[in-house]
Write a protein that holds these residues in place. Structure first.
Motif, PDB file in Angstrom:
ATOM      1  N   LEU A  66       8.458  -2.759 -11.356  1.00 27.71           N
ATOM      2  CA  LEU A  66       9.874  -1.375 -11.477  1.00 27.71           C
ATOM      3  C   LEU A  66       9.228  -1.378  -9.643  1.00 27.71           C
ATOM      4  CD1 LEU A  66      12.441   0.267 -11.855  1.00 27.71           C
ATOM      5  CD2 LEU A  66      10.725   1.626 -12.622  1.00 27.71           C
ATOM      6  N   MET A  67       8.310  -0.436  -9.717  1.00 28.56           N
ATOM      7  CA  MET A  67       7.513   0.244  -8.149  1.00 28.56           C
ATOM      8  C   MET A  67       7.887  -1.038  -6.758  1.00 28.56           C
ATOM      9  SD  MET A  67       3.747   0.792  -7.313  1.00 28.56           S
ATOM     10  CE  MET A  67       3.805  -1.324  -6.869  1.00 28.56           C
ATOM     11  N   MET A  68       7.450  -2.156  -7.602  1.00 23.82           N
ATOM     12  CA  MET A  68       7.990  -3.555  -6.457  1.00 23.82           C
ATOM     13  C   MET A  68       9.678  -3.380  -5.833  1.00 23.82           C
ATOM     14  SD  MET A  68       5.574  -4.280  -5.209  1.00 23.82           S
ATOM     15  CE  MET A  68       5.639  -5.625  -3.891  1.00 23.82           C
ATOM     16  N   CYS A  69      10.662  -2.611  -7.113  1.00 26.12           N
ATOM     17  CA  CYS A  69      12.009  -3.136  -6.938  1.00 26.12           C
ATOM     18  C   CYS A  69      12.020  -1.426  -6.537  1.00 26.12           C
ATOM     19  CB  CYS A  69      12.876  -2.876  -8.610  1.00 26.12           C
ATOM     20  SG  CYS A  69      12.607  -4.192  -9.231  1.00 26.12           S
ATOM     21  N   LEU A  70      11.706  -0.496  -6.258  1.00 25.48           N
ATOM     22  CA  LEU A  70      12.338   1.015  -5.649  1.00 25.48           C
ATOM     23  C   LEU A  70      11.733   0.673  -4.401  1.00 25.48           C
ATOM     24  CD1 LEU A  70      10.510   3.874  -8.037  1.00 25.48           C
ATOM     25  CD2 LEU A  70      12.538   2.905  -7.457  1.00 25.48           C
ATOM     26  N   LEU A  71      10.554  -0.367  -4.186  1.00 23.84           N
ATOM     27  CA  LEU A  71      10.473   0.078  -2.576  1.00 23.84           C
ATOM     28  C   LEU A  71      11.227  -1.749  -2.269  1.00 23.84           C
ATOM     29  CD1 LEU A  71       8.189  -1.462  -0.025  1.00 23.84           C
ATOM     30  CD2 LEU A  71       7.125  -2.851  -1.479  1.00 23.84           C
ATOM     31  N   ALA A  72      11.624  -2.471  -2.874  1.00 27.24           N
ATOM     32  CA  ALA A  72      12.598  -3.539  -1.765  1.00 27.24           C
ATOM     33  C   ALA A  72      13.676  -2.471  -1.866  1.00 27.24           C
ATOM     34  CB  ALA A  72      12.808  -4.229  -3.254  1.00 27.24           C
ATOM     35  N   SER A  73      14.385  -1.523  -2.420  1.00 29.90           N
ATOM     36  CA  SER A  73      15.065  -0.713  -2.210  1.00 29.90           C
ATOM     37  C   SER A  73      15.627   0.246  -0.836  1.00 29.90           C
ATOM     38  CB  SER A  73      15.718   0.203  -3.617  1.00 29.90           C
ATOM     39  OG  SER A  73      15.146   1.093  -3.865  1.00 29.90           O
ATOM     40  N   ALA A  82       0.865  -0.738   0.334  1.00 30.19           N
ATOM     41  CA  ALA A  82      -0.121   0.100   0.394  1.00 30.19           C
ATOM     42  C   ALA A  82       0.867   1.074  -0.086  1.00 30.19           C
ATOM     43  CB  ALA A  82      -0.844  -0.199   1.518  1.00 30.19           C
ATOM     44  N   LEU A  83       2.009   0.896   0.544  1.00 37.71           N
ATOM     45  CA  LEU A  83       2.481   2.392   1.179  1.00 37.71           C
ATOM     46  C   LEU A  83       3.432   2.598  -0.475  1.00 37.71           C
ATOM     47  CD1 LEU A  83       4.732   1.983   4.688  1.00 37.71           C
ATOM     48  CD2 LEU A  83       2.282   3.868   3.549  1.00 37.71           C
ATOM     49  N   ALA A  84       3.836   1.296  -1.064  1.00 40.67           N
ATOM     50  CA  ALA A  84       4.942   1.802  -2.640  1.00 40.67           C
ATOM     51  C   ALA A  84       4.147   1.993  -3.482  1.00 40.67           C
ATOM     52  CB  ALA A  84       4.698   0.330  -2.698  1.00 40.67           C
ATOM     53  N   LEU A  85       2.624   1.540  -3.116  1.00 38.46           N
ATOM     54  CA  LEU A  85       1.855   2.695  -4.961  1.00 38.46           C
ATOM     55  C   LEU A  85       1.740   4.667  -4.640  1.00 38.46           C
ATOM     56  CD1 LEU A  85      -1.917   1.482  -3.902  1.00 38.46           C
ATOM     57  CD2 LEU A  85      -0.234   0.595  -5.124  1.00 38.46           C
ATOM     58  N   ILE A  90      21.795  -0.911 -11.657  1.00 37.57           N
ATOM     59  CA  ILE A  90      21.667  -1.098 -12.433  1.00 37.57           C
ATOM     60  C   ILE A  90      19.522  -2.198 -12.790  1.00 37.57           C
ATOM     61  CG2 ILE A  90      22.246  -3.154 -14.299  1.00 37.57           C
ATOM     62  CD1 ILE A  90      25.474  -2.591 -12.243  1.00 37.57           C
ATOM     63  N   GLY A  91      19.709  -2.617 -11.390  1.00 37.77           N
ATOM     64  CA  GLY A  91      18.060  -3.782 -11.551  1.00 37.77           C
ATOM     65  C   GLY A  91      17.305  -2.981 -12.588  1.00 37.77           C
ATOM     66  N   ASN A  92      17.094  -1.616 -11.647  1.00 41.89           N
ATOM     67  CA  ASN A  92      15.530  -0.522 -12.022  1.00 41.89           C
ATOM     68  C   ASN A  92      15.959  -0.308 -13.283  1.00 41.89           C
ATOM     69  OD1 ASN A  92      15.004  -1.311  -9.619  1.00 41.89           O
ATOM     70  ND2 ASN A  92      15.757   0.719  -8.936  1.00 41.89           N
TER      71      ASN A  92
END
Length: 313
Positions: free
Chosen positions: A259-266, A31-34, A229-231
């Motif tokens: 990409l949104m989930m990768c930004l969350l993970a980072s 929800a926060l990653a939105l 690199i991943g993003n």
């Protein structure tokens, strides 16, 4: 009693720990990653990434240039600002929730949103200060290169600016500038987490991040390059589909989601790295000695490991 910090972790340790945090509170962080979604969509759909959109954009802009060129620029600037601010909201709320998980407190969606009341302007101020400093560093580098070229000419050096030489020199200078910017980003990667966890902002947050990363720069650099690199690859692959293909829009939207989930993970990984950097410098031992009692976290597969080990003398 003697307090000793835990051993230094590596990239895999930070990633595995951040994954455990995400799995144990998946829907909360989703929800926060939105808040990241507009940014991820913009990265994938931006005309500078997709040549097909770039051509259409340039054509439309050239037709409308005499009448509403200023309106287009204003709308684009407002959109960029809104997307950037939403991304900072995502970083602030995700870092706040991750920090609470790491110190053993329950996470709450509305509490995370409420934290923006205190953290929003410090986050914006710190991000602006960092961007200004990076711009000034880039400008100083380019001016230095220009000064060296002019000095060489004044000393009688003759430069052969043919296309091949110019291209290779430009690539080398570009690589040097990117390396310098990555070095500063590596040292400032914890600044926004510091804003949330320690209520410091601006230059103080950047200095604090620089101090925390000392001794852990290899992990910080690895984490930065891993997600950079991943993003980048994910954004490039997601923007590749040709727009006459019936599945292209779906693939591009799917890429925006990942990409949104990768930004969350980072963002979660940065907060985890922040805690390990504090542990590496022995700061948790000092806080326990001063009476802070948030170290007794359970140790199992579903929880985060102890950040400080207490050893009887």
């Amino acid at each position: 009693m003697e307090m000793t910090p835990v051993n230094t972790v590596n990239l895999c340790g930070v990633l595995s720990e951040s994954q455990r945090i995400l799995k144990s509170n998946y829907w909360h962080f989703f929800a926060l990653a939105l808040f990241f979604l507009p940014l991820s969509i913009s990265i994938v759909f931006t005309p500078t990434v997709n040549p097909h959109l770039s051509g259409h954009f340039t054509t439309d802009l050239s037709h409308k240039l005499p009448t509403n060129y200023q309106n287009i620029i204003i709308v684009q600037l407002l959109y960029i600002i809104i997307v950037y601010l939403l991304a900072l909201c995502a970083i602030g709320t995700i870092s706040y929730s991750t920090y609470n998980v790491l110190i053993g407190k329950p996470v709450n969606y509305f509490a995370a949103l409420k934290s923006l009341i205190f953290n929003f302007f410090p986050l914006v101020s710190t991000a602006i200060v960092a961007q200004i400093l990076l711009f000034l560093i880039s400008l100083a580098f380019l001016l230095s290169v220009g000064a060296i070229v002019m000095l060489g000419k004044s000393l009688g050096f003759v430069y052969d600016f043919n296309w091949t030489s110019f291209m290779w020199v430009s690539i080398a200078l570009g690589a040097m500038l990117i390396g310098i910017l990555i070095y500063f980003q590596m040292n400032w990667c914890l600044a926004l987490t510091v804003v949330v966890a320690e209520s410091k902002w601006g230059f103080a947050a950047l200095r604090r991040s620089w101090c925390l990363v000392k001794g852990m720069r290899s992990v910080s650099l690895s984490l930065l390059l891993y997600y950079l690199i991943g993003n980048g690859l994910l954004a490039w692959v997601s923007s590749k589909p040709v727009y006459d293909h019936h599945n292209s829009v779906f693939i591009t939207m799917l890429g925006s989601f990942f990409l949104m989930m990768c930004l969350l993970a980072s963002t979660v990984a940065n907060a985890v790295l922040y805690m390990h950097c504090k542990s590496f410098h022995g700061e948790f031992a000092l806080e326990v000695a001063e009476g802070f009692d948030y170290i007794n976290l359970p140790v199992d597969d579903e929880k985060v490991i102890h950040v400080v080990t207490v050893v009887e003398a």
